[in-house]
Scaffold this active site. Sequence first.
Site, PDB file in Angstrom:
ATOM      1  N   SER A 176      13.764   4.797 -13.732  1.00  0.00           N
ATOM      2  CA  SER A 176      12.652   4.098 -14.367  1.00  0.00           C
ATOM      3  C   SER A 176      12.100   4.871 -15.559  1.00  0.00           C
ATOM      4  O   SER A 176      11.748   6.040 -15.445  1.00  0.00           O
ATOM      5  CB  SER A 176      11.527   3.868 -13.356  1.00  0.00           C
ATOM      6  OG  SER A 176      11.989   3.149 -12.241  1.00  0.00           O
ATOM      7  N   GLU A 202       5.552   7.529  -2.416  1.00  0.00           N
ATOM      8  CA  GLU A 202       6.028   6.283  -3.004  1.00  0.00           C
ATOM      9  C   GLU A 202       5.783   5.108  -2.076  1.00  0.00           C
ATOM     10  O   GLU A 202       5.420   4.011  -2.506  1.00  0.00           O
ATOM     11  CB  GLU A 202       7.507   6.406  -3.342  1.00  0.00           C
ATOM     12  CG  GLU A 202       8.064   5.254  -4.132  1.00  0.00           C
ATOM     13  CD  GLU A 202       9.488   5.505  -4.590  1.00  0.00           C
ATOM     14  OE1 GLU A 202       9.977   4.733  -5.438  1.00  0.00           O
ATOM     15  OE2 GLU A 202      10.126   6.454  -4.095  1.00  0.00           O
TER      16      GLU A 202
END
Length: 378
Positions: free
Chosen positions: A156, A239
């Site tokens: 990402s 996360e």
Amino acid sequence: MDLTDTPEEAEFRARLREWLAKTLPTLPPKPSPDDWPGRRAYDLGWQRTLHDAGYADVHWDAPPTVRLIYLEETEEAGAPYVGANFVGLLHAGPTIAAEGTAEQRARWLPPILRGEEVWCQGFSEPDAGSDLAALRTRAWRDGDDYVVSGSKIWTSHAEVADWCELLVRTDPTAPKHRGITWLALRMDTPGVTVRPLRTLAGSTEFAQVFLDEVRVPVAHRVGAEHDGWRVTLVTLSFERGTAFAGEVVACRRVLRELAREAHRNGRWDDPALRRRLGALNAEFRALWRLTQWHVSEAAATGAGVPGAAGSVFKLRYSHARQDLYDTAADVLGPDSLDLGRPWTADRLSSLSYTIAAGTSQIQHTIVAERLLGLPKGR
């Protein structure tokens, strides 16, 4: 857990709400979704604004209740998301804060908070996505450096990142959950090549990263050599347990907007649709309460690391988000095929949530083994 604001929390909420009301109208227009340098500058500019106002470290150093108030108020006000630096703020930064040395924390954390450096995540590989421990990117010691060769995928914001949280295999003879090391890689190091990947929605926030004998200083290792899997579990705990907290508030806002749109276009007359919207409202309210519990649990660990119960949240949230945007498509009708309409691109991206941060199948396994104590599958 008492969910009401204390006088101090109520004062923080009111002060933040007032600051947002004054600050948000002064922000420049958001750049085009395809303008990644512009998006990086916009996102880091917002982070710098938060820093200068004293709100930059709320993700890490604030009490858990204050952190949740911050997420509630910024999302409800429509403030910018963490954007291009979500890995630095929500994954790498908390991991370094928990596992890094004093020198590493001093080097890497302040630039993240000041909006000066962007991080990306180099975990998944073409042949090691869901089975992350099967990664093959190699690293071997050469004096004061590791020499790294291999490739990563679904990285990402690699195209605008300064640093990468990188998993490498430093002992190929060890069992696959061992012999892994967590490194911090400068993205402008010779031998790093970034190739953007276009998603189903047409965006390019992911990339494949190729590493050709890239030299990474040993001083950039977080945790001990071969102990990277344990450090990785810390990253994944953030996360799965807390990084999606703000998105729950955002989904609740989308749900209200869907109800208004259904009133406007006549879809509200459908009782089945109203039941779906009501069920989603209950689902996201429950997820927010679960988030509050997770953040409190993280604070209670001392290191601020969420526990395995984060997998319960990740599992439910992934599917609830897909249900939300499927319902959005029902509200929009034929307009849901137009990527220019609100929520349509989000519906496509929601498909990835049962894969990102560990597939739903993996989350089921974690819940079964670590929370329910069931025997491991063969």
